[in-house]
Design a protein around this motif. Structure first.
Motif, PDB file in Angstrom:
ATOM      1  N   PRO A 110       0.858  -1.170   0.043  1.00  0.00           N
ATOM      2  CA  PRO A 110      -0.042  -0.026   0.003  1.00  0.00           C
ATOM      3  C   PRO A 110       0.697   1.175  -0.053  1.00  0.00           C
ATOM      4  N   LEU A 111       2.141   1.071   0.652  1.00  0.00           N
ATOM      5  CA  LEU A 111       2.813   2.434   0.555  1.00  0.00           C
ATOM      6  C   LEU A 111       3.300   2.723  -0.928  1.00  0.00           C
ATOM      7  N   LEU A 112       3.576   1.832  -1.462  1.00  0.00           N
ATOM      8  CA  LEU A 112       4.096   1.778  -3.050  1.00  0.00           C
ATOM      9  C   LEU A 112       2.933   2.455  -3.855  1.00  0.00           C
ATOM     10  N   GLY A 113       1.808   2.022  -3.424  1.00  0.00           N
ATOM     11  CA  GLY A 113       0.564   2.676  -4.277  1.00  0.00           C
ATOM     12  C   GLY A 113       0.278   3.882  -4.285  1.00  0.00           C
ATOM     13  N   LEU A 114       0.889   4.632  -3.207  1.00  0.00           N
ATOM     14  CA  LEU A 114       0.786   5.860  -2.801  1.00  0.00           C
ATOM     15  C   LEU A 114       1.644   6.770  -3.833  1.00  0.00           C
ATOM     16  N   VAL A 115       2.398   5.992  -4.682  1.00  0.00           N
ATOM     17  CA  VAL A 115       3.390   6.632  -5.616  1.00  0.00           C
ATOM     18  C   VAL A 115       2.591   6.339  -7.080  1.00  0.00           C
ATOM     19  N   PRO A 116       2.007   7.307  -7.691  1.00  0.00           N
ATOM     20  CA  PRO A 116       1.394   7.219  -8.734  1.00  0.00           C
ATOM     21  C   PRO A 116       1.964   6.416 -10.053  1.00  0.00           C
ATOM     22  N   PHE A 117       1.328   5.507 -10.341  1.00  0.00           N
ATOM     23  CA  PHE A 117       1.839   4.807 -11.665  1.00  0.00           C
ATOM     24  C   PHE A 117       2.873   3.778 -11.395  1.00  0.00           C
ATOM     25  N   VAL A 118       4.095   4.496 -10.810  1.00  0.00           N
ATOM     26  CA  VAL A 118       5.378   3.698 -10.762  1.00  0.00           C
ATOM     27  C   VAL A 118       5.121   2.534  -9.466  1.00  0.00           C
ATOM     28  N   GLY A 119       4.409   3.051  -8.532  1.00  0.00           N
ATOM     29  CA  GLY A 119       4.211   2.179  -7.316  1.00  0.00           C
ATOM     30  C   GLY A 119       3.072   1.052  -7.605  1.00  0.00           C
ATOM     31  N   ASP A 120       2.302   1.193  -8.310  1.00  0.00           N
ATOM     32  CA  ASP A 120       1.385   0.190  -8.775  1.00  0.00           C
ATOM     33  C   ASP A 120       2.029  -0.777  -9.782  1.00  0.00           C
ATOM     34  N   LEU A 121       2.977  -0.434 -10.727  1.00  0.00           N
ATOM     35  CA  LEU A 121       3.756  -1.385 -11.650  1.00  0.00           C
ATOM     36  C   LEU A 121       4.750  -1.975 -10.633  1.00  0.00           C
ATOM     37  N   ALA A 122       5.353  -1.484  -9.540  1.00  0.00           N
ATOM     38  CA  ALA A 122       6.294  -2.087  -8.752  1.00  0.00           C
ATOM     39  C   ALA A 122       5.735  -3.235  -8.006  1.00  0.00           C
ATOM     40  N   SER A 123       4.617  -2.861  -7.326  1.00  0.00           N
ATOM     41  CA  SER A 123       3.975  -3.993  -6.647  1.00  0.00           C
ATOM     42  C   SER A 123       3.300  -4.977  -7.601  1.00  0.00           C
ATOM     43  N   PHE A 124       3.040  -4.776  -8.782  1.00  0.00           N
ATOM     44  CA  PHE A 124       2.299  -5.648  -9.771  1.00  0.00           C
ATOM     45  C   PHE A 124       3.889  -6.829  -9.964  1.00  0.00           C
ATOM     46  N   GLY A 125       4.971  -6.189 -10.262  1.00  0.00           N
ATOM     47  CA  GLY A 125       6.153  -6.727 -10.468  1.00  0.00           C
ATOM     48  C   GLY A 125       6.485  -7.934  -9.428  1.00  0.00           C
ATOM     49  N   VAL A 126       6.352  -7.358  -8.053  1.00  0.00           N
ATOM     50  CA  VAL A 126       6.883  -8.173  -7.139  1.00  0.00           C
ATOM     51  C   VAL A 126       5.550  -9.394  -6.985  1.00  0.00           C
ATOM     52  N   SER A 127       4.368  -9.129  -7.233  1.00  0.00           N
ATOM     53  CA  SER A 127       3.410 -10.275  -7.060  1.00  0.00           C
ATOM     54  C   SER A 127       3.552 -11.131  -8.446  1.00  0.00           C
ATOM     55  N   ALA A 128       3.942 -10.602  -9.184  1.00  0.00           N
ATOM     56  CA  ALA A 128       4.096 -11.677 -10.716  1.00  0.00           C
ATOM     57  C   ALA A 128       5.241 -12.473 -10.311  1.00  0.00           C
ATOM     58  N   ALA A 129       6.383 -11.958  -9.786  1.00  0.00           N
ATOM     59  CA  ALA A 129       7.313 -12.747  -9.506  1.00  0.00           C
ATOM     60  C   ALA A 129       7.075 -13.835  -8.334  1.00  0.00           C
ATOM     61  N   LEU A 130       6.206 -13.280  -7.559  1.00  0.00           N
ATOM     62  CA  LEU A 130       5.838 -14.671  -6.491  1.00  0.00           C
ATOM     63  C   LEU A 130       5.113 -15.596  -6.935  1.00  0.00           C
ATOM     64  N   VAL A 131       4.218 -15.156  -8.088  1.00  0.00           N
ATOM     65  CA  VAL A 131       3.476 -16.387  -8.727  1.00  0.00           C
ATOM     66  C   VAL A 131       4.143 -16.889  -9.517  1.00  0.00           C
ATOM     67  N   MET A 132       4.985 -16.574 -10.494  1.00  0.00           N
ATOM     68  CA  MET A 132       5.871 -17.234 -11.076  1.00  0.00           C
ATOM     69  C   MET A 132       6.649 -18.325 -10.355  1.00  0.00           C
ATOM     70  N   THR A 133       7.323 -17.869  -9.574  1.00  0.00           N
ATOM     71  CA  THR A 133       8.039 -18.704  -8.409  1.00  0.00           C
ATOM     72  C   THR A 133       7.152 -19.970  -7.982  1.00  0.00           C
ATOM     73  N   MET A 134       5.923 -19.613  -7.640  1.00  0.00           N
ATOM     74  CA  MET A 134       4.972 -20.731  -6.880  1.00  0.00           C
ATOM     75  C   MET A 134       4.760 -21.591  -8.164  1.00  0.00           C
ATOM     76  N   ALA A 135       4.553 -21.167  -9.236  1.00  0.00           N
ATOM     77  CA  ALA A 135       4.160 -21.962 -10.549  1.00  0.00           C
ATOM     78  C   ALA A 135       5.296 -23.006 -10.763  1.00  0.00           C
ATOM     79  N   ARG A 136       6.380 -22.367 -10.888  1.00  0.00           N
ATOM     80  CA  ARG A 136       7.677 -23.096 -10.994  1.00  0.00           C
ATOM     81  C   ARG A 136       7.883 -24.274  -9.965  1.00  0.00           C
ATOM     82  N   HIS A 137       7.314 -24.327  -8.648  1.00  0.00           N
ATOM     83  CA  HIS A 137       7.387 -25.105  -7.945  1.00  0.00           C
ATOM     84  C   HIS A 137       6.151 -25.900  -7.490  1.00  0.00           C
ATOM     85  N   GLY A 138       5.515 -26.094  -8.797  1.00  0.00           N
ATOM     86  CA  GLY A 138       4.481 -27.064  -8.508  1.00  0.00           C
ATOM     87  C   GLY A 138       3.108 -26.823  -8.095  1.00  0.00           C
TER      88      GLY A 138
END
Length: 165
Positions: A44-72
Motif C-alpha cells: 500500500p505504501l508503493l501504491g501511494l506513488v502514482p503509476f510507478v508504485g502500482d507497477l512495482a507492486s505488480f512486478g513483485v506479485s508477478a514474481a511470486l506467482v511465477m516462483t510458485m508456478a515453477r514449484h508445482g
C-alpha cells in the motif's frame, strides 16, 4: 497471517519457497499501526506513488506467482492467484479508493495461504513448468490491463486539471 518464520510442511520444495514468505511479509504485513493489531506492508505504501508504485507492486506479485508456478502450484491455483493480483492491481490503481483497498486487500498473503493449503492437501504436482507459458501470458494481460487503466486515469486527470485552468 503470513510471517517470515511460517513454514510449510518440511520438504525440500518448501525450503526453496521460504523467500516467498519473507517477500510476502514485507509486502503485506511488515509494519504495525501503533496501538492496534492492524498490519500493512510496502504494497500500500508503493501504491501511494502514482503509476510507478502500482507497477512495482505488480512486478513483485508477478514474481511470486511465477516462483510458485515453477514449484508445482496447479493451474487452478495459479488462476486463483492471478485473480487476486488482477483485483489488487486494477482496484488498487484507483486514486484514494485504491489506496484504502491496498491497505485491506493483501493479495500476496492470500496467494501464499492458497499455496500453503495446496501443499497441505497433498496436491503438490512437482514442477509446474508446463503451465509457465500460460502464467506468463496471463501476467502480461494483467500488465496490459494495468497500463490501460493507468493511462485512462492519467488522461481523465489531465482533462479535469485542464478544465480548471
Amino acid at each position: 497471517m503470513v510471517t517470515p518464520n511460517t513454514h510449510y510442511t518440511r520438504t525440500p520444495q518448501s525450503e526453496k519457497l521460504k523467500w516467498v514468505d519473507h517477500i510476502t511479509y514485507l509486502m503485506d504485513n511488515q509494519f504495525r499501526l501503533p496501538g492496534t493489531n492492524f498490519r500493512f506492508g510496502l504494497d500500500p505504501l508503493l501504491g501511494l506513488v502514482p503509476f510507478v508504485g502500482d507497477l512495482a507492486s505488480f512486478g513483485v506479485s508477478a514474481a511470486l506467482v511465477m516462483t510458485m508456478a515453477r514449484h508445482g502450484a496447479s493451474g487452478k491455483l495459479i488462476v486463483l492467484m492471478m485473480i487476486n493480483i488482477a483485483l489488487d492491481v486494477v482496484l488498487g490503481s484507483i486514486p484514494l479508493i485504491g489506496n484504502i483497498f491496498d491497505f485491506a486487500f493483501k493479495a500476496n498473503e492470500r496467494n501464499v495461504r492458497l499455496l500453503r493449503r495446496h501443499y497441505e492437501e497433498g496436491r503438490y504436482q512437482g514442477s509446474g513448468k508446463n503451465i509457465i507459458a500460460g502464467v506468463l501470458i496471463g501476467l502480461v494481460l494483467i500488465l496490459v490491463l494495468l497500463v490501460w487503466v493507468l493511462w485512462q486515469l492519467a488522461e481523465w486527470l489531465w482533462n479535469v486539471a485542464a478544465s480548471y485552468f
